[in-house]
Design an enzyme around this catalytic site. Sequence first.
Site, PDB file in Angstrom:
ATOM      1  N   CYS A  92      17.793  -1.301 138.221  1.00  0.00           N
ATOM      2  CA  CYS A  92      16.585  -1.497 137.418  1.00  0.00           C
ATOM      3  C   CYS A  92      15.641  -2.485 138.101  1.00  0.00           C
ATOM      4  O   CYS A  92      15.973  -3.092 139.118  1.00  0.00           O
ATOM      5  CB  CYS A  92      16.952  -2.013 136.030  1.00  0.00           C
ATOM      6  SG  CYS A  92      17.680  -0.759 134.960  1.00  0.00           S
ATOM      7  N   HIS A 122      12.675  -4.413 132.932  1.00  0.00           N
ATOM      8  CA  HIS A 122      13.070  -5.291 131.839  1.00  0.00           C
ATOM      9  C   HIS A 122      12.919  -6.757 132.214  1.00  0.00           C
ATOM     10  O   HIS A 122      12.739  -7.111 133.389  1.00  0.00           O
ATOM     11  CB  HIS A 122      14.510  -4.997 131.412  1.00  0.00           C
ATOM     12  CG  HIS A 122      15.533  -5.195 132.503  1.00  0.00           C
ATOM     13  ND1 HIS A 122      16.055  -6.425 132.831  1.00  0.00           N
ATOM     14  CD2 HIS A 122      16.138  -4.296 133.329  1.00  0.00           C
ATOM     15  CE1 HIS A 122      16.932  -6.291 133.808  1.00  0.00           C
ATOM     16  NE2 HIS A 122      17.003  -5.003 134.140  1.00  0.00           N
TER      17      HIS A 122
END
Length: 411
Positions: free
Chosen positions: A213, A197
Amino acid sequence: MKHPSGFKRKQWRARPRLAALLCCFLFFLCGGSSSAQDWQAENSSRLIGQDQTISVMSGQSLYEVARAHGYSLELLAYANNLPISLAPVRQKSVVIPSRRIFPSGAPENGIIVNLPERGFYLFRKGETPRFFPVAVGQPGRFQTPEGQYVVREKVVNPEWVAPEWAGLGEDNVVPAGPNNPLGDRWIGLSSAGLGMHSTNNPSSIGSASSHGCMRMYPEVARTVFDLVETGWPVGIRYETSRVAVEKDGVYVVCFTDPYNKGGGQERLAAQFQELDLTGFYHLLDLSDLLESKDGKTRRVVELDAQVVADGKPALPAARVGKRVFVSGKTLESLGIQQSFDLPNQTVLLKKGELEMVMPLRLTDKKGDKLPNKTWGFLSRGAAWFPAKELLQTMAIPYKWEGSSKTLLVQI
């Protein structure tokens, strides 16, 4: 020197690994390949890009330089032996380590993340692989999990449903906007909560600081978002080093070990063995490269030397540091005959009345090194010999011209 007598009558049982090497070598000796004695690169090159030296503007920070060129602060700091800092850089120029070895086993379309490299490679059919930096998970509880995943979803301006560790209580839904740590792009993978992201903390790119992440610069996230498709494979690996066999030699790159897994030297040695480069590995001192872990790709075996004998056409040779190695094919062109005694792991080299018996490395035992490193060995479908030691022992005059990397031989 005389050739050991009676070796043809000896009984010998090969170990599985040694037997495989011998069978492969006998295949080449018997004409199984028209290029049996030539250097054999991998089927396709895995090198991309070239290192660049760029000027730094007055007052510019290393982070600003890195982001402007699509790299991370930490990557440039390691490559230039500089502190990881947002302060202005005193140097007038820095090196951008753009020459990279991309991972083996790449998909036609997909992504391979390498956690020690703090970055990923994006593969699209018919295009040159592209490298992008990321921030990966913190060591310990939040480290990014290795494995094979697929892209499950792509979301523009995602909401963030904060987990318990964020400490937001019941009001745990963060809407899209500047306070959302996911930024404006989310690429979700086939594991709950794991994804790639954008971020509202771009200076963290290149570090091991996320909660699992993989964060991207906002501009990178938008580019990657438009390129990837749902269903694409995403491999997450832990490679602290990488080796590539190219037409002009062997290249190596080493990275940091963010999760302190250790075993970097063993993993590097295993790659040399897998690529049939064990003989060259035992000639190399890679300790500095392993310790620096600066992300720079270096050529450690160079196929840029040549042998010229009495004005005949130049023949290729390899260099490892200051040492020169020639293949069996080159020796044949010099009129030096080779007779291999595989059970005793020696080779008889003969030219007219001159002859010598040289040890021949066939096994891959680590640490099984012979005195003065004077041996022949098999690698990439060829037999290789130390040129200067061989010529000296056989009393064949030679001269090394360093400027042209040429070994002049009088035969």
